[in-house]
Design an enzyme around this catalytic site. Sequence first.
Site, short mmCIF file in Angstrom:
data_model
loop_
_atom_site.label_atom_id
_atom_site.label_comp_id
_atom_site.label_asym_id
_atom_site.label_seq_id
_atom_site.Cartn_x
_atom_site.Cartn_y
_atom_site.Cartn_z
N ALA A 144 2.78 -8.63 -3.95
CA ALA A 144 2.14 -9.89 -3.55
C ALA A 144 2.96 -10.67 -2.54
O ALA A 144 4.16 -10.83 -2.69
CB ALA A 144 1.84 -10.77 -4.75
N GLY A 145 2.26 -11.15 -1.51
CA GLY A 145 2.87 -12.06 -0.55
C GLY A 145 3.30 -11.44 0.76
O GLY A 145 3.67 -12.15 1.70
N GLY A 161 -1.85 -12.97 -1.74
CA GLY A 161 -2.71 -13.21 -0.58
C GLY A 161 -2.21 -14.22 0.42
O GLY A 161 -2.90 -14.54 1.38
N ASN A 170 -2.20 -5.51 -0.47
CA ASN A 170 -3.64 -5.34 -0.24
C ASN A 170 -4.09 -6.21 0.93
O ASN A 170 -4.48 -5.71 1.99
CB ASN A 170 -4.41 -5.69 -1.51
CG ASN A 170 -5.90 -5.42 -1.40
OD1 ASN A 170 -6.66 -5.67 -2.32
ND2 ASN A 170 -6.38 -4.91 -0.28
N THR A 171 -3.97 -7.54 0.77
CA THR A 171 -4.49 -8.45 1.79
C THR A 171 -3.87 -8.23 3.15
O THR A 171 -4.55 -8.32 4.18
CB THR A 171 -4.25 -9.91 1.34
OG1 THR A 171 -4.77 -10.09 0.02
CG2 THR A 171 -4.95 -10.89 2.28
N LYS A 189 -1.42 -1.45 -14.23
CA LYS A 189 -0.71 -2.60 -13.70
C LYS A 189 -1.20 -3.84 -14.44
O LYS A 189 -2.38 -4.17 -14.42
CB LYS A 189 -0.94 -2.77 -12.20
CG LYS A 189 -0.22 -4.00 -11.65
CD LYS A 189 -0.73 -4.40 -10.28
CE LYS A 189 -0.22 -5.79 -9.94
NZ LYS A 189 -0.85 -6.33 -8.72
#
Length: 328
Positions: free
Chosen positions: A258-259, A232, A280-281, A171
């Site tokens: 993301a987001g 994040g 992830n977050t 990635k």
Amino acid sequence: MAISLSINGEQRQFAEVLSIQQLLDELGLDARKVAFERNLEIVPKSAYPGTRLAEGDRIEIVHFIGGGGAEGKSDSFTVAGRSYSSRLLVGTGKYKDFEETAQAIEASGAEIVTVAVRRVNVTDPDQPMLVDYVDPKKYTYLPNTAGCFNAEEALRTLRLAREAGGWSLVKLEVLGDKKTLYPDMVETLEAAETLIKEGFQVMVYCTDDPLMAKRLEDIGCCAIMPLAAPIGSGLGIQNPINIRLIVEQSSVPVLVDAGVGTASDATVAMELGCDGVLMNTAIAEAQDPIAMARAMKLAIEAGRLAYRAGRMPKKSYADPSSPLAGLI
């Protein structure tokens, strides 16, 4: 003869000249779990026993750290020639420890996990490593370039990653600044072109610009990964129109990256027709990461099923579910 070596930025003294294998043995490191760079050149594992180190050599020793289900095989998606039944990809960073990381991944049903490449702690070789908890034979490790702010840094990181684990599926993300962590698309394109020429299979983090996404596909990227919102942030999909345009024009998988903040965000991405979601977050920083991982798994499944079912058309006025004729 004593020699001095710079190892991961620190000067270390040794009583005699060592081979790379002897150095790793003295440091208590497993050669199978690390990549070794000497004076900015990666040394293949097969050369460790026969490569003698010299005074002043600059050495980097790195490994993988924590970065960064669908209805079944009949609805799998394929990236770089391999099929996956889970459309949820998860990062491995921000958890309290590797044990929680492993539990969350298991609960999520993910088959692909992103991993960052960082220096080995040579002063404490017994420190646990991600591979001790998340088996790379069970999961597809997806090395990423988190923390890289130019093409040169990204290329160096992924070359080391390939040496450490042998994976060519990667990635790519090249960030523009530390405040927004927004992708720098000029540097991203430069890095992607080089990686593809070197035989890497590149899944690429990018802006939600349909024209840029098309260009990345045209140069050979195997998956397009537009952001939903800044990394994040947990803001959810901010530009669904552009995401849908990217999905409609692409012949390679499109995964929102993301987001995402909660399960409904993941469902929206899937209802737009995305092939998957990377997060992830949203899981790692939930009050109960294991429960949230399970929620995300179900959200991905529900969104995908709703997309395949085809939603009802939107209407400007009410349309009664029961016929009005024959009322008492």
